[in-house]
Design a protein around this motif. Structure first.
Motif, PDB file in Angstrom:
ATOM      1  N   SER A   1      31.724  52.010  40.581  1.00 50.50           N
ATOM      2  CA  SER A   1      32.336  51.061  39.656  1.00 50.50           C
ATOM      3  C   SER A   1      33.669  51.619  39.157  1.00 50.50           C
ATOM      4  CB  SER A   1      31.397  50.841  38.481  1.00 50.50           C
ATOM      5  OG  SER A   1      31.322  52.045  37.736  1.00 50.50           O
ATOM      6  N   PRO A   2      34.523  50.781  38.613  1.00 47.00           N
ATOM      7  CA  PRO A   2      35.797  51.286  38.070  1.00 47.00           C
ATOM      8  C   PRO A   2      35.583  52.399  37.056  1.00 47.00           C
ATOM      9  CG  PRO A   2      35.772  48.888  38.090  1.00 47.00           C
ATOM     10  CD  PRO A   2      34.415  49.323  38.521  1.00 47.00           C
ATOM     11  N   ALA A   3      34.517  52.287  36.266  1.00 50.39           N
ATOM     12  CA  ALA A   3      34.263  53.323  35.266  1.00 50.39           C
ATOM     13  C   ALA A   3      34.007  54.664  35.942  1.00 50.39           C
ATOM     14  CB  ALA A   3      33.055  52.919  34.420  1.00 50.39           C
ATOM     15  N   GLN A   4      33.174  54.624  37.037  1.00 51.13           N
ATOM     16  CA  GLN A   4      32.872  55.863  37.745  1.00 51.13           C
ATOM     17  C   GLN A   4      34.125  56.401  38.438  1.00 51.13           C
ATOM     18  OE1 GLN A   4      30.390  57.785  37.577  1.00 51.13           O
ATOM     19  NE2 GLN A   4      31.114  59.204  39.137  1.00 51.13           N
ATOM     20  N   GLN A   5      34.929  55.500  38.991  1.00 49.92           N
ATOM     21  CA  GLN A   5      36.176  55.931  39.652  1.00 49.92           C
ATOM     22  C   GLN A   5      37.083  56.639  38.663  1.00 49.92           C
ATOM     23  OE1 GLN A   5      37.952  52.550  41.553  1.00 49.92           O
ATOM     24  NE2 GLN A   5      36.290  52.357  43.040  1.00 49.92           N
ATOM     25  N   ALA A   6      37.165  56.083  37.465  1.00 51.57           N
ATOM     26  CA  ALA A   6      38.015  56.702  36.446  1.00 51.57           C
ATOM     27  C   ALA A   6      37.494  58.081  36.088  1.00 51.57           C
ATOM     28  CB  ALA A   6      38.048  55.809  35.200  1.00 51.57           C
ATOM     29  N   ARG A   7      36.140  58.174  35.960  1.00 49.26           N
ATOM     30  CA  ARG A   7      35.534  59.484  35.635  1.00 49.26           C
ATOM     31  C   ARG A   7      35.817  60.497  36.720  1.00 49.26           C
ATOM     32  NH1 ARG A   7      31.046  56.993  33.081  1.00 49.26           N
ATOM     33  NH2 ARG A   7      30.010  56.662  35.060  1.00 49.26           N
ATOM     34  N   THR A   8      35.626  60.089  38.003  1.00 45.79           N
ATOM     35  CA  THR A   8      35.858  61.009  39.120  1.00 45.79           C
ATOM     36  C   THR A   8      37.305  61.491  39.138  1.00 45.79           C
ATOM     37  OG1 THR A   8      34.267  59.672  40.335  1.00 45.79           O
ATOM     38  CG2 THR A   8      35.522  61.277  41.601  1.00 45.79           C
ATOM     39  N   ALA A   9      38.237  60.546  38.950  1.00 44.63           N
ATOM     40  CA  ALA A   9      39.652  60.917  38.971  1.00 44.63           C
ATOM     41  C   ALA A   9      39.964  61.887  37.844  1.00 44.63           C
ATOM     42  CB  ALA A   9      40.506  59.647  38.839  1.00 44.63           C
ATOM     43  N   TYR A  10      39.394  61.625  36.678  1.00 45.41           N
ATOM     44  CA  TYR A  10      39.635  62.489  35.529  1.00 45.41           C
ATOM     45  C   TYR A  10      39.130  63.893  35.799  1.00 45.41           C
ATOM     46  CZ  TYR A  10      39.332  64.388  30.814  1.00 45.41           C
ATOM     47  OH  TYR A  10      39.466  65.185  29.714  1.00 45.41           O
ATOM     48  N   ARG A  11      37.880  63.983  36.362  1.00 42.62           N
ATOM     49  CA  ARG A  11      37.277  65.288  36.646  1.00 42.62           C
ATOM     50  C   ARG A  11      38.131  66.047  37.661  1.00 42.62           C
ATOM     51  NH1 ARG A  11      31.738  63.334  37.870  1.00 42.62           N
ATOM     52  NH2 ARG A  11      31.083  62.632  35.814  1.00 42.62           N
ATOM     53  N   ARG A  12      38.647  65.316  38.672  1.00 42.89           N
ATOM     54  CA  ARG A  12      39.450  65.980  39.694  1.00 42.89           C
ATOM     55  C   ARG A  12      40.722  66.559  39.062  1.00 42.89           C
ATOM     56  NH1 ARG A  12      40.068  61.877  43.760  1.00 42.89           N
ATOM     57  NH2 ARG A  12      37.828  62.102  44.079  1.00 42.89           N
TER      58      ARG A  12
ATOM     59  N   VAL B   1      41.834  70.606  39.036  1.00 47.93           N
ATOM     60  CA  VAL B   1      43.132  71.105  39.519  1.00 47.93           C
ATOM     61  C   VAL B   1      43.838  71.851  38.405  1.00 47.93           C
ATOM     62  CG1 VAL B   1      45.410  70.395  40.317  1.00 47.93           C
ATOM     63  CG2 VAL B   1      43.361  69.300  41.255  1.00 47.93           C
ATOM     64  N   LEU B   2      43.794  71.272  37.219  1.00 51.26           N
ATOM     65  CA  LEU B   2      44.472  71.870  36.084  1.00 51.26           C
ATOM     66  C   LEU B   2      43.903  73.246  35.774  1.00 51.26           C
ATOM     67  CD1 LEU B   2      46.718  70.881  34.215  1.00 51.26           C
ATOM     68  CD2 LEU B   2      44.952  70.305  32.528  1.00 51.26           C
ATOM     69  N   SER B   3      42.553  73.374  35.760  1.00 52.38           N
ATOM     70  CA  SER B   3      41.979  74.672  35.389  1.00 52.38           C
ATOM     71  C   SER B   3      42.261  75.716  36.453  1.00 52.38           C
ATOM     72  CB  SER B   3      40.487  74.567  35.100  1.00 52.38           C
ATOM     73  OG  SER B   3      39.884  73.583  35.865  1.00 52.38           O
ATOM     74  N   VAL B   4      42.283  75.320  37.739  1.00 50.30           N
ATOM     75  CA  VAL B   4      42.621  76.297  38.786  1.00 50.30           C
ATOM     76  C   VAL B   4      44.053  76.792  38.582  1.00 50.30           C
ATOM     77  CG1 VAL B   4      43.068  76.565  41.250  1.00 50.30           C
ATOM     78  CG2 VAL B   4      40.983  75.425  40.485  1.00 50.30           C
ATOM     79  N   LEU B   5      44.945  75.878  38.288  1.00 50.02           N
ATOM     80  CA  LEU B   5      46.351  76.256  38.082  1.00 50.02           C
ATOM     81  C   LEU B   5      46.482  77.213  36.903  1.00 50.02           C
ATOM     82  CD1 LEU B   5      48.327  72.922  38.695  1.00 50.02           C
ATOM     83  CD2 LEU B   5      48.294  75.003  40.104  1.00 50.02           C
ATOM     84  N   ILE B   6      45.791  76.902  35.809  1.00 59.46           N
ATOM     85  CA  ILE B   6      45.891  77.748  34.612  1.00 59.46           C
ATOM     86  C   ILE B   6      45.347  79.141  34.915  1.00 59.46           C
ATOM     87  CG2 ILE B   6      44.978  78.108  32.280  1.00 59.46           C
ATOM     88  CD1 ILE B   6      45.081  75.063  31.926  1.00 59.46           C
ATOM     89  N   ALA B   7      44.199  79.205  35.631  1.00 60.49           N
ATOM     90  CA  ALA B   7      43.606  80.498  35.964  1.00 60.49           C
ATOM     91  C   ALA B   7      44.551  81.321  36.824  1.00 60.49           C
ATOM     92  CB  ALA B   7      42.283  80.279  36.698  1.00 60.49           C
ATOM     93  N   ALA B   8      45.169  80.681  37.832  1.00 61.73           N
ATOM     94  CA  ALA B   8      46.090  81.393  38.724  1.00 61.73           C
ATOM     95  C   ALA B   8      47.280  81.921  37.942  1.00 61.73           C
ATOM     96  CB  ALA B   8      46.542  80.456  39.844  1.00 61.73           C
ATOM     97  N   ALA B   9      47.827  81.077  37.083  1.00 62.44           N
ATOM     98  CA  ALA B   9      49.021  81.476  36.341  1.00 62.44           C
ATOM     99  C   ALA B   9      48.715  82.648  35.418  1.00 62.44           C
ATOM    100  CB  ALA B   9      49.550  80.285  35.536  1.00 62.44           C
TER     101      ALA B   9
END
Lengths: 281, 277
Positions: A9-20, A24-32
């Motif tokens: 559903s659109p709600a689940q799609q939004a959740r998945t996109a948010y989680r993704r 990505v953000l946390s990997v970038l922060i950890a690397a930096a």
């Protein structure tokens, strides 16, 4: 999990996109942050005024190569001692823990002795036990006194058995009384109950802390060099005394870590398996 | 379950003044298997069994009913010598098993016990759970013990689970394995301590069916239970325990339908209220 075609559903799609995005953000922060801390450390150490001196004294490649054979010879002693002492201490510790569980007035002296043992040898510094055995026992000049190496190993076994006995005992006491009642109701004797019901469950539970103590023992076996035998650290000390350079110690240190890695990996594996079993997996 | 709701609420017309007005507990056929006389047990000054008497004849099924804390479980544990007695005697097949110098391990081999919380050994497979006592206590060979264990498991429809570990089984399956484990010793007497109390309601039936079959085979049993309907159906004799004594005992239709003691009536009325009868 079979692949079932399902349009989220659109709600689940939004959740998945948010989680993704979050991932990505946390990997970038950890690397930096890792890069920043690493750079800072490297700059601070290599930029220090005395870095050149320290590098020469601790990290001389040629000296490391020269010291390696002697240190390895010493390390072989550590390995042999570790294997013998670990087995000896585990067996003795288990024996003491089981003796402490004996019931009945007949066994009072044995129980008291076993309890006294764990008090004495957990309290007594290892070095004192080592000196008492390696210098005191040969001083008696008895026929058939074993070598200093054997006596030193004995000191390690006696001391570590005290700790391991308490770990074993904790495991034995963690087995629920209803298990004992079930075993006894089947007509099993105290000994059979211990052997077939209590100990198998107890050992599985305490395997991780036991192995952790074996990792600690691995470092302490080197202390027998205080009485003469040449272990890896002592070999490094001799090598560095010849050249006034600490590089052999670094060699010994690296070898110790390499030696510990498999043992620690096994410990982690066992711990993980125990945790999975606990959660009913 | 209730063809005729029992006339238990309110004082009935048949209030016998004397205790144990019903027929004696020895109505069953066959010789006595168990005889408890004047059992007393205290826990830290609190009296749990207070001069309790109980007799069980061969092939008889005796149901112990009563509120929590009335001494049902303690009685069963005492009979199996898992608890130290503070007074009284217990005889098994005429032999006093509470006598000093008796080896409790040898006595327990003749008595099977099943617990409320199953108490299977989690580190052993179903088959090993069942064969442990036959192999270690009765010194049977592994092959012999396993053949018999598989037979017993097969009879209760658990043959396929022989190699599974207890945590892979449902509560009802675990309890049936626990009963099989007790039966593997070929006990003279089977003690069942609220064996369905820890089970989900839809799993109770399979365990009760198994006990029903055991009765048909002639197993002598003492069971502590909260399942009044089951007690009525399967028991030859029902004993109502209160404050560590058998207050009333007799055939189920009498004790459960026409109790003479006010305590029994009170208890049954509460059970009916809780909609369990």
């Amino acid at each position: 999990m079979s692949t079932v075609l399902h349009d989220p559903s659109p709600a689940q799609q939004a959740r998945t996109a948010y989680r993704r995005r979050q991932t990505v953000l946390s990997v970038l922060i950890a690397a930096a942050s890792t890069a920043a801390v690493g750079t800072l450390l490297a700059v601070t150490v290599t930029g220090a005024p005395g870095w050149d001196r320290v590098q020469q004294t601790f990290l001389d490649p040629q000296l490391a190569r020269d010291a390696l054979p002697q240190v390895l010879t010493g390390l072989w002693l550590n390995v042999r001692l570790l294997v013998c002492c670990a087995i000896g201490a585990l067996l003795l510790g288990l024996l003491i823990a089981v003796l402490r569980t004996l019931r009945g007035p007949v066994f009072f002296p044995i129980r008291a002795l076993a309890a006294g043992y764990t008090y004495a040898f957990r309290g007594l510094p290892l070095i004192i036990v080592l000196y008492l055995l390696t210098f005191g026992v040969p001083g008696l000049r008895l026929q058939g006194t074993p070598s200093v190496l054997v006596l030193g190993g004995l000191a390690l076994i006696l001391t570590y058995a005290g700790y391991l006995a308490e770990v074993f005992r904790a495991g034995i006491e963690s087995v629920h009384p209803s298990q004992l009642a079930a075993a006894r109701s089947l007509g099993l004797t105290h000994r059979q109950t211990m052997r077939h019901v209590v100990l198998p469950q107890a050992l599985r539970r305490v395997a991780p802390p036991l192995l952790n103590d074996v990792v600690a023992l691995q470092k302490d076996v080197g202390l027998v060099s205080l009485a003469g035998p040449i272990d890896a650290v002592r070999a490094a000390q001799i090598a560095s005394a010849q050249t006034f350079n600490y590089t052999p110690y670094i060699v010994a240190g690296v070898l110790f870590v390499l030696l510990a890695i498999p043992l620690i990996a096994v410990t982690d594996q066992v711990t993980l398996r125990a945790a999975r079993r606990q959660s009913g997996g | 379950m209730d063809p005729k709701p029992t006339p238990t609420a309110g004082p009935g017309p048949n209030v016998g003044p004397g205790p144990n007005a019903g027929p004696g507990p020895n109505a069953g056929p066959g010789p006595e298997v168990l005889r408890c006389r004047g059992l007393r047990k205290e826990f830290g000054g609190q009296v749990v069994l207070d001069g309790l008497d109980l007799t069980v004849a061969e092939h008889q099924v005796v149901a112990l009913i009563g509120a929590s804390g009335s001494g049902k479980s303690t009685l069963l544990r005492c009979v199996n010598l898992l608890e130290e007695l503070h007074d009284g005697t217990i005889e098994l097949d005429g032999e006093e098993i509470s006598a000093p110098g008796i080896d409790p391990d040898k006595v327990r081999r003749r008595i099977g016990m099943v617990f409320q919380s199953y108490n299977l050994f989690p580190h052993l497979s179903v088959l090993d759970n069942v064969t442990l006592a036959p192999r270690r206590v009765h010194r049977r060979s592994r092959a012999e013990a396993e053949t018999r264990a598989r037979e017993l498991l097969d009879r209760v429809g658990l043959a396929a689970k022989a190699d599974a570990y207890p945590d892979r089984l449902s509560g009802g399956q675990q309890q049936r394995v626990a009963i099989v484990r007790a039966l593997a010793n070929s006990p003279r007497l089977l003690l069942l301590d609220e064996v369905t109390s820890a089970l989900d309601p839809e799993l109770v039936g399979e365990v009760l069916t198994m006990i029903r079959d055991l009765k048909a085979e002639g197993m002598t049993m003492v069971l502590a239970t909260h399942e009044m309907g089951f007690a009525r159906e399967v028991a030859d004799q029902v004993c109502f325990l209160d404050a560590g004594r058998v207050v009333e005992s007799g055939p189920p239709e009498q004790v459960l339908a026409h109790p003479t003691q006010p305590r029994t009536r009170q208890f049954l009325a509460r059970i009916i209220e809780a909609n369990r009868l």
